[in-house]
Design a protein around this motif. Structure first.
Motif, PDB file in Angstrom:
ATOM      1  N   GLN A 168      88.874  -4.762 -65.642  1.00 27.28           N
ATOM      2  CA  GLN A 168      88.008  -4.058 -66.704  1.00 27.28           C
ATOM      3  C   GLN A 168      88.252  -2.935 -66.155  1.00 27.28           C
ATOM      4  N   MET A 169      88.285  -2.001 -65.062  1.00 19.95           N
ATOM      5  CA  MET A 169      88.641  -0.295 -64.487  1.00 19.95           C
ATOM      6  C   MET A 169      90.006  -0.695 -64.929  1.00 19.95           C
ATOM      7  N   ASP A 170      90.774  -1.133 -64.595  1.00 21.93           N
ATOM      8  CA  ASP A 170      91.998  -1.064 -64.663  1.00 21.93           C
ATOM      9  C   ASP A 170      92.437  -0.912 -66.855  1.00 21.93           C
ATOM     10  N   LEU A 171      91.764  -1.356 -67.674  1.00 21.36           N
ATOM     11  CA  LEU A 171      91.915  -1.143 -68.786  1.00 21.36           C
ATOM     12  C   LEU A 171      90.939   0.011 -69.430  1.00 21.36           C
ATOM     13  N   LYS A 172      90.079   0.369 -68.928  1.00 21.34           N
ATOM     14  CA  LYS A 172      90.015   1.479 -68.858  1.00 21.34           C
ATOM     15  C   LYS A 172      90.404   3.026 -68.504  1.00 21.34           C
ATOM     16  N   LEU A 173      91.316   2.468 -67.308  1.00 19.67           N
ATOM     17  CA  LEU A 173      92.066   3.673 -67.137  1.00 19.67           C
ATOM     18  C   LEU A 173      93.278   3.911 -67.977  1.00 19.67           C
ATOM     19  N   HIS A 174      94.098   2.822 -68.165  1.00 19.55           N
ATOM     20  CA  HIS A 174      95.194   2.564 -69.383  1.00 19.55           C
ATOM     21  C   HIS A 174      94.301   3.435 -70.813  1.00 19.55           C
ATOM     22  N   PHE A 175      93.345   3.458 -71.214  1.00 20.23           N
ATOM     23  CA  PHE A 175      93.142   3.908 -72.604  1.00 20.23           C
ATOM     24  C   PHE A 175      92.362   5.629 -71.974  1.00 20.23           C
ATOM     25  N   GLU A 176      91.772   5.710 -70.596  1.00 16.02           N
ATOM     26  CA  GLU A 176      91.460   6.651 -70.517  1.00 16.02           C
ATOM     27  C   GLU A 176      92.695   7.905 -70.678  1.00 16.02           C
ATOM     28  N   SER A 177      93.758   7.491 -69.680  1.00 13.51           N
ATOM     29  CA  SER A 177      94.888   8.158 -69.492  1.00 13.51           C
ATOM     30  C   SER A 177      96.361   7.637 -69.568  1.00 13.51           C
ATOM     31  N   VAL A 178      96.658   6.735 -70.163  1.00 12.06           N
ATOM     32  CA  VAL A 178      97.341   6.106 -70.598  1.00 12.06           C
ATOM     33  C   VAL A 178      98.085   5.696 -69.240  1.00 12.06           C
ATOM     34  N   GLU A 179      97.573   5.211 -68.438  1.00 10.70           N
ATOM     35  CA  GLU A 179      98.422   4.649 -67.379  1.00 10.70           C
ATOM     36  C   GLU A 179      97.839   3.578 -66.880  1.00 10.70           C
ATOM     37  N   LEU A 180      98.915   2.484 -66.828  1.00 11.62           N
ATOM     38  CA  LEU A 180      98.730   1.185 -67.029  1.00 11.62           C
ATOM     39  C   LEU A 180      99.430   0.591 -65.413  1.00 11.62           C
ATOM     40  N   THR A 181      98.118  -0.548 -64.782  1.00 12.53           N
ATOM     41  CA  THR A 181      98.820  -0.677 -64.304  1.00 12.53           C
ATOM     42  C   THR A 181      99.366  -2.234 -63.877  1.00 12.53           C
ATOM     43  N   ARG A 182     100.320  -2.343 -63.178  1.00 13.55           N
ATOM     44  CA  ARG A 182     101.413  -3.374 -63.556  1.00 13.55           C
ATOM     45  C   ARG A 182     100.352  -5.258 -63.405  1.00 13.55           C
ATOM     46  N   SER A 183      99.660  -5.337 -62.354  1.00 11.38           N
ATOM     47  CA  SER A 183      97.913  -6.108 -62.563  1.00 11.38           C
ATOM     48  C   SER A 183      97.594  -6.271 -63.906  1.00 11.38           C
ATOM     49  N   LEU A 184      97.265  -5.538 -65.402  1.00 10.62           N
ATOM     50  CA  LEU A 184      96.489  -5.217 -66.015  1.00 10.62           C
ATOM     51  C   LEU A 184      97.154  -6.000 -66.837  1.00 10.62           C
TER      52      LEU A 184
END
Length: 252
Positions: A168-184
């Motif tokens: 959930q936190m990784d998805l929020k990061l993805h939307f806010e800073s377009v940073e995508l973690t490999r785990s997400l």
């Protein structure tokens, strides 16, 4: 094999045309009255059913079980295709000629050795199902605006929120800073299901899928930990766009 299928389809079409001509001659119309300058009256195009019948007949007569199995996979190694094709009398030159044609019409995707800026691994891969690449991409590049998200991704987003706090936190990061973690990303691939409710992706496919996205520059690796399993990405297609100020367009 492609050339042979085309030849068989044309042969079957000519046979159907000849039979059609005999039927016409047996009717009330005088064959002499047919306008020979009218191509449609003397040469009918092969029907879709006739073509499909020719293809099915040819495949049943020549395709091996191994070749059928390979072609049913989302992607395969070109060398594996070459080995199976050789068993049915199709040499490497003919196979790659067929792959180039099928790539040009979008039936399969094969970025061969002549393709620049792609890894050798991608160049040696034949994507038998182009939809597989589309699905791979759509789970990496999300629509930022909620109104643009389709029902499938809405459902997936709900699953992410229910699965773990970390995702959930990784998805929020993805939307806010377009940073995508490999785990997400790999977690989303694990959750994705087809219409039959079966998983769309296999975990062993994650590495070539990631390689494809990076080589197409749909993902850019950020400076991060040395452990490749933890590497973060930025998604260029999700970067915000805005109108440039006048001074940047026409400097004084």
């Amino acid at each position: 094999m492609l050339e042979r299928l085309a030849h068989e389809g044309r042969t079957l079409g000519r046979t159907n045309t000849q039979n059609g001509g005999e039927d016409a001659a047996s009717g009330d119309e005088d064959p002499a009255s047919v306008d020979k300058n009218d191509a449609s009256s003397v040469r009918a195009a092969p029907t879709h059913a006739a073509w499909e019948g020719a293809v099915a007949k040819h495949l049943n007569a020549t395709a091996s079980e191994g070749l059928r199995t390979l072609c049913s996979q989302p992607f395969v190694k070109a060398t594996d295709l070459e080995k199976e094709a050789e068993l049915i009398g199709m040499d490497t030159k003919e196979l790659h000629s067929a792959l180039r044609f099928l790539h040009s019409v979008g039936s399969v995707l094969h970025y061969g050795s002549g393709t620049q800026d792609l890894s050798q691994k991608v160049q040696e891969t034949v994507f038998m199902q182009p939809q597989f690449i589309i699905d791979t991409i759509k789970y990496a590049i999300w629509e930022v605006r909620a109104e643009d998200v389709n029902d499938e991704l809405r459902t997936l987003e709900t699953q992410i929120h229910n699965k773990s706090r970390s995702m959930q936190m990784d998805l929020k990061l993805h939307f806010e800073s377009v940073e995508l973690t490999r785990s997400l990303l790999t977690g989303v691939w694990d959750l994705a299901k087809g219409l039959d409710e079966k998983p769309k992706f296999k975990r062993q496919n994650n590495t070539p899928m990631l390689d494809l996205l990076k080589r197409f520059m749909l993902l850019r690796v950020l400076v991060g930990p040395c452990d490749v399993k933890l590497e973060p990405y930025v998604v260029p297609a999700m970067l915000p766009t805005q109108v440039l100020l006048p001074e940047y367009i026409t400097p004084e």
